[in-house]
Design a protein around this motif. Structure first.
Motif, short mmCIF file in Angstrom:
data_model
loop_
_atom_site.label_atom_id
_atom_site.label_comp_id
_atom_site.label_asym_id
_atom_site.label_seq_id
_atom_site.Cartn_x
_atom_site.Cartn_y
_atom_site.Cartn_z
N ASP A 180 61.35 91.71 49.05
CA ASP A 180 62.52 91.73 49.91
C ASP A 180 62.82 90.29 50.30
OD1 ASP A 180 64.45 91.96 51.84
OD2 ASP A 180 63.37 93.37 53.10
N ASN A 181 63.85 89.71 49.68
CA ASN A 181 64.18 88.30 49.92
C ASN A 181 65.21 88.12 51.03
OD1 ASN A 181 62.48 87.16 47.88
ND2 ASN A 181 63.92 87.89 46.33
N GLY A 182 65.42 89.17 51.82
CA GLY A 182 66.40 89.08 52.89
C GLY A 182 65.93 88.22 54.05
N TYR A 235 66.70 88.21 58.04
CA TYR A 235 67.31 89.16 58.95
C TYR A 235 67.33 88.62 60.38
CZ TYR A 235 66.32 92.20 54.99
OH TYR A 235 66.27 92.74 53.75
#
Length: 287
Positions: free
Chosen positions: A280-282, A284
């Motif tokens: 998960d390269n997000g 946030y």
């Protein structure tokens, strides 16, 4: 506050092809992700600060997060400063690319928070001096690395199998390992060919890590962990990068879980990665 995860990698084979006059080496290796990750918490601050959960790791200019921060400020510029709180889980000096992953995420976070608008290619050009694995982590996709390790060809090589990773509780010196490695330009099989054309149960016979020999000679435990991975039922086992971590690829979940739990009980920091794992390269925002 902004939060994000910085994931580790393993090397699916590693060929040291040539030592260059610069002292660096020309290589070929497959790179894929594991679920072992560090957690970043970043927020605006009056001045740059870096706090690490692992207090033995320096936070000065030798730290790749600090290097990446100052590199971005020097070449792109910052409108404000930020504090970084990093919960470290990936062992240092383990061959898992933790430092390079941290540097890549630092550049990506600053690019987002500063709304600098740099493309992935521009971030790679900025960060390639920080470490050979930094471009891989900026791209965020598995692939075949060649040259000095900067040139990444995306490839669908993330194993459709479980990956158990075990750290033997000591670091391995990349510079020392390469110094004691004998380059071989004439391997029988290319890593790219094996990973794209052969089934996992054939990898043990076709893939090599040329850096294993100098590490196993100095640290017998690393070789023992590799043997143990195979005894636990791994279809394929190898040291990652220049060590010291060893991983095994398992095609059955209960076999992988048993191996993971066994290494953990023996006192080795360990990780279990799911088949076809995608990081998960997000980045946030946490309100």
């Amino acid at each position: 506050m902004w939060i994000a995860n910085s994931y580790g990698k393993i090397n699916l084979g590693l060929h040291v092809l040539e030592k260059l006059p610069t002292g660096f080496h020309r290589i070929e290796t497959g790179l894929c992700f594991i679920e072992w990750s560090d957690r970043f918490e970043v927020q605006p601050s009056e001045a740059y600060t870096l706090n690490l959960s692992e207090k033995s790791i320096p936070t000065d200019d030798s730290n790749l997060i600090t290097k990446a921060y100052k590199l971005f400020d020097r070449y792109i510029g910052l409108n404000r400063h930020y504090s970084f709180n990093v919960i470290k889980n990936i062992p240092a000096g383990a061959g898992l690319g933790g430092g390079s992953s941290n540097a890549a995420l630092t550049l990506r976070i600053l690019n987002k928070l500063e709304e600098a608008g740099l493309s992935k290619d521009e971030l790679i050009d900025l960060g390639r001096t920080l470490g050979s694995d930094v471009p891989f982590f900026i791209k965020g996709k598995p692939g075949i690395a060649t040259g000095l390790g900067h040139d990444i060809e995306p490839a669908d090589i993330q194993p459709d199998a479980w990956i158990v990773t075990a750290y033997p509780n000591f670091e391995s010196s990349t510079a020392e390992v390469y110094q004691n490695c004998v380059p071989n330009p004439d391997h029988d099989f290319s890593i790219k060919g094996v990973l794209l054309e052969e089934e996992i149960d054939q990898w043990q016979f076709l893939l090599e890590n040329d850096l294993e020999a100098p590490v196993f000679t100095k640290h017998e435990l690393v070789g023992n962990i590799k043997d143990q991975m195979l005894e636990f039922g791994a279809s394929f086992a190898m040291m990652s990068g220049s060590g010291s971590t060893v991983y095994g690829v398992f095609e059955q979940d209960f076999v992988a879980i048993n191996a993971y739990e066994s290494f953990y009980k023996l006192g080795f920091p360990a990780n279990l990665t799911r088949p076809n794992f995608e990081p998960d390269n997000g980045i946030y925002r946490k309100d």
